[in-house]
Scaffold this active site. Structure first.
Site, PDB file in Angstrom:
ATOM      1  N   SER A 240      79.680  50.565  -4.251  1.00  0.00           N
ATOM      2  CA  SER A 240      78.871  49.353  -4.173  1.00  0.00           C
ATOM      3  C   SER A 240      78.116  49.186  -5.482  1.00  0.00           C
ATOM      4  O   SER A 240      78.233  50.010  -6.396  1.00  0.00           O
ATOM      5  CB  SER A 240      77.879  49.456  -3.016  1.00  0.00           C
ATOM      6  OG  SER A 240      76.966  50.530  -3.251  1.00  0.00           O
ATOM      7  N   LYS A 241      77.342  48.117  -5.571  1.00  0.00           N
ATOM      8  CA  LYS A 241      76.603  47.858  -6.807  1.00  0.00           C
ATOM      9  C   LYS A 241      75.657  49.004  -7.163  1.00  0.00           C
ATOM     10  O   LYS A 241      75.448  49.301  -8.338  1.00  0.00           O
ATOM     11  CB  LYS A 241      75.816  46.551  -6.684  1.00  0.00           C
ATOM     12  CG  LYS A 241      76.692  45.306  -6.768  1.00  0.00           C
ATOM     13  CD  LYS A 241      75.854  44.043  -6.775  1.00  0.00           C
ATOM     14  CE  LYS A 241      76.739  42.814  -6.913  1.00  0.00           C
ATOM     15  NZ  LYS A 241      75.945  41.562  -6.926  1.00  0.00           N
ATOM     16  N   ARG A 242      75.102  49.646  -6.144  1.00  0.00           N
ATOM     17  CA  ARG A 242      74.169  50.742  -6.450  1.00  0.00           C
ATOM     18  C   ARG A 242      74.885  51.938  -7.063  1.00  0.00           C
ATOM     19  O   ARG A 242      74.278  52.769  -7.725  1.00  0.00           O
ATOM     20  CB  ARG A 242      73.408  51.168  -5.193  1.00  0.00           C
ATOM     21  CG  ARG A 242      74.269  51.810  -4.118  1.00  0.00           C
ATOM     22  CD  ARG A 242      73.477  52.020  -2.832  1.00  0.00           C
ATOM     23  NE  ARG A 242      74.322  52.496  -1.743  1.00  0.00           N
ATOM     24  CZ  ARG A 242      74.552  53.763  -1.482  1.00  0.00           C
ATOM     25  NH1 ARG A 242      74.029  54.702  -2.248  1.00  0.00           N
ATOM     26  NH2 ARG A 242      75.325  54.110  -0.463  1.00  0.00           N
TER      27      ARG A 242
END
Length: 473
Positions: A240-242
């Site tokens: 994911s973006k994290r």
């Protein structure tokens, strides 16, 4: 057989890192075999597709150095042809009109769910006479899929994978409004583009069984498949973006070199012995589908940073100057003149050994080109206390003598002698110089800095510090 691969993103957002790896594997496989790498924009979702996203995909691929052959194919423009193919299937009795209403489909699924059965279309219009069609109900067109036996996919990564045909229903080829579905469009386009190998994420594996059935219904050669495991974050969860699931342009803006990104993505799921640093030429020479593992790989920003640092150290100095120049111009608010660029070039060999990204390199190099008086950060300011300023004043007086040779060895000898005469460690004398000349406690070797800045600029910066350093906000 001529190898032809394709990358087929949907233009609904940026070129994310997983897509970039898929594009890289397709590009490497085609280049390894002297084949062709094609680009197809799957823009059939008109509500979510945008020209901005198309440009982002193009820019991301170009930045990564993944050049494609021929003009890009836009899937939506071929919709009429996709529909024509379906008419052929209808005429051959391999597809049929289905008049099942949405309410009937809902009731069908609820009944199947209540009975603990798989929820799928039950084929109620498969062999029904079209004359029974209800008025005012626009039909979809479904593939008359095989109901007995099994569909086998011999995958270059997953091995031989089999599914019973009884587990698959008759998929929709044309929607009620006459538009083609993704499953139809992909097969027709891959056939028309002469795609020999479909290399994509393993989340498409279920689609592949259905697509193979469609290939066979059409009497077309089935391409070879390689389904790549997805990329996970360091914690094993879906990327994911994290974790770093950003667009290619984000990595460019964060200061990564495209060759480092290519190397890192290559090693996410593919290997060649114990090799970690693999040039693009080596990758083209070595890349085969057999090197792709079956397990999901984990994205690790620390490893990417370390790898980028290796490529930074190997990069051409002039290229690095050109790459950080826009960042420095933003910092200073003015264009870099030829003298500034020449100064950066002279200091680049030392600076690039201390940076892992272009952003770090620009930050490290900024002091060379900032206008006077130089801003001084808080840590450096602490070095310019009363004793530090006294050292600066003493050294400035010694260095002002034209008889002092202005090269790093002579300057170090002068400061070392001064430190010994005043019973100081060398750092106690050199650190105030570093603070005054760079505005920081971190810089390339300070005597190298002085040599590159020259006598006049170095003494001017020291004088600025003596008169009162500018605190950096």
């Amino acid at each position: 057989m001529t190898v032809v691969t394709r990358f087929a993103p949907s233009p609904t957002g940026f070129l994310h890192i997983g897509g970039a790896r898929t594009a890289l594997f397709n590009w490497l496989f085609a280049r390894h075999h002297g084949g062709r790498f094609l680009l197809r924009i799957e823009d059939t979702d008109r509500a979510r597709s945008s020209q901005e996203a198309v440009e982002a995909i193009f820019d991301g691929l170009k930045w990564l150095g993944l050049d494609w052959d021929d003009e890009p194919v836009f899937q939506f423009s071929r919709a009429a042809h996709h529909a024509e193919v379906v008419q052929t299937l209808i005429e051959q009795g391999k597809a049929y009109y289905c008049y099942t209403t949405p309410d009937e489909l809902t009731a069908m699924r609820e009944e199947q769910k209540a009975k603990g059965l798989p929820m799928r279309y039950d084929g109620r219009w498969r062999d029904r006479d079209p004359s029974d069609a209800p008025a005012g109900i626009p039909p979809v067109v479904r593939l008359k899929a095989p109901q007995d036996g099994s569909t086998v996919v011999r995958d270059h990564v997953q091995g031989e994978v089999t599914i019973a045909n009884s587990q698959l229903d008759d998929m929709i080829l044309l929607r009620a409004d006459g538009t083609p579905t993704y499953m139809l469009s992909v097969v027709v386009d891959d056939h028309d583009m002469n795609i020999s190998h479909v290399i994509r994420g393993d989340d498409h594996l279920t689609n592949t069984f259905r697509q193979v059935q469609l290939y066979r219904a059409l009497g077309w050669d089935v391409p070879e498949f390689a389904h790549i495991p997805l990329i996970h974050g360091p914690d094993g969860a879906k990327l994911s973006k994290r974790h770093g699931a950003l667009g290619a342009e984000a990595y460019r803006d964060m200061g990564y070199l495209p060759e480092a990104i290519r190397n890192y993505l290559l090693r996410l799921g593919w290997g060649h012995g114990d090799e970690e640093v693999i040039s693009t030429l080596q990758a083209i020479e070595w890349f085969e589908l057999g090197g792709i593992g079956r397990s999901a790989s984990r994205f690790d920003m620390a490893k990417l940073n370390n790898l980028n640092g290796i490529y930074m150290r190997e990069a051409d100095d002039q290229r690095l100057v050109d790459l950080i120049a826009p960042r420095l111009e933003t910092l200073t608010g003015a264009p870099l003149d030829d003298d500034a660029r020449a100064l950066l070039l002279k200091g680049m060999d030392s600076m690039k050994a201390r940076a892992k990204t272009l952003v770090e390199l620009a930050d490290l190099a900024a002091f060379y080109v900032r206008p006077r008086p130089l801003p001084i950060d808080e840590k450096a300011q602490k070095l310019l206390d009363e004793s530090g300023l006294r050292v600066l004043a003493d050294l400035a007086a010694l260095m002002a003598d034209d008889q002092v040779s202005w090269d790093r060895e002579a300057l170090e000898a002068l400061v070392r002698t001064y430190a010994e005469e005043h019973d100081l460690k060398l750092g106690k004398a050199a650190q105030p110089l570093r603070a005054a000349l760079s505005g920081s406690t971190v810089s390339p070797p300070i005597f190298e800095v002085m040599e590159l800045l020259g006598r006049q600029a170095s003494l001017a910066r020291i004088q600025d510090a003596l008169e009162g350093p500018q605190l950096q906000s």
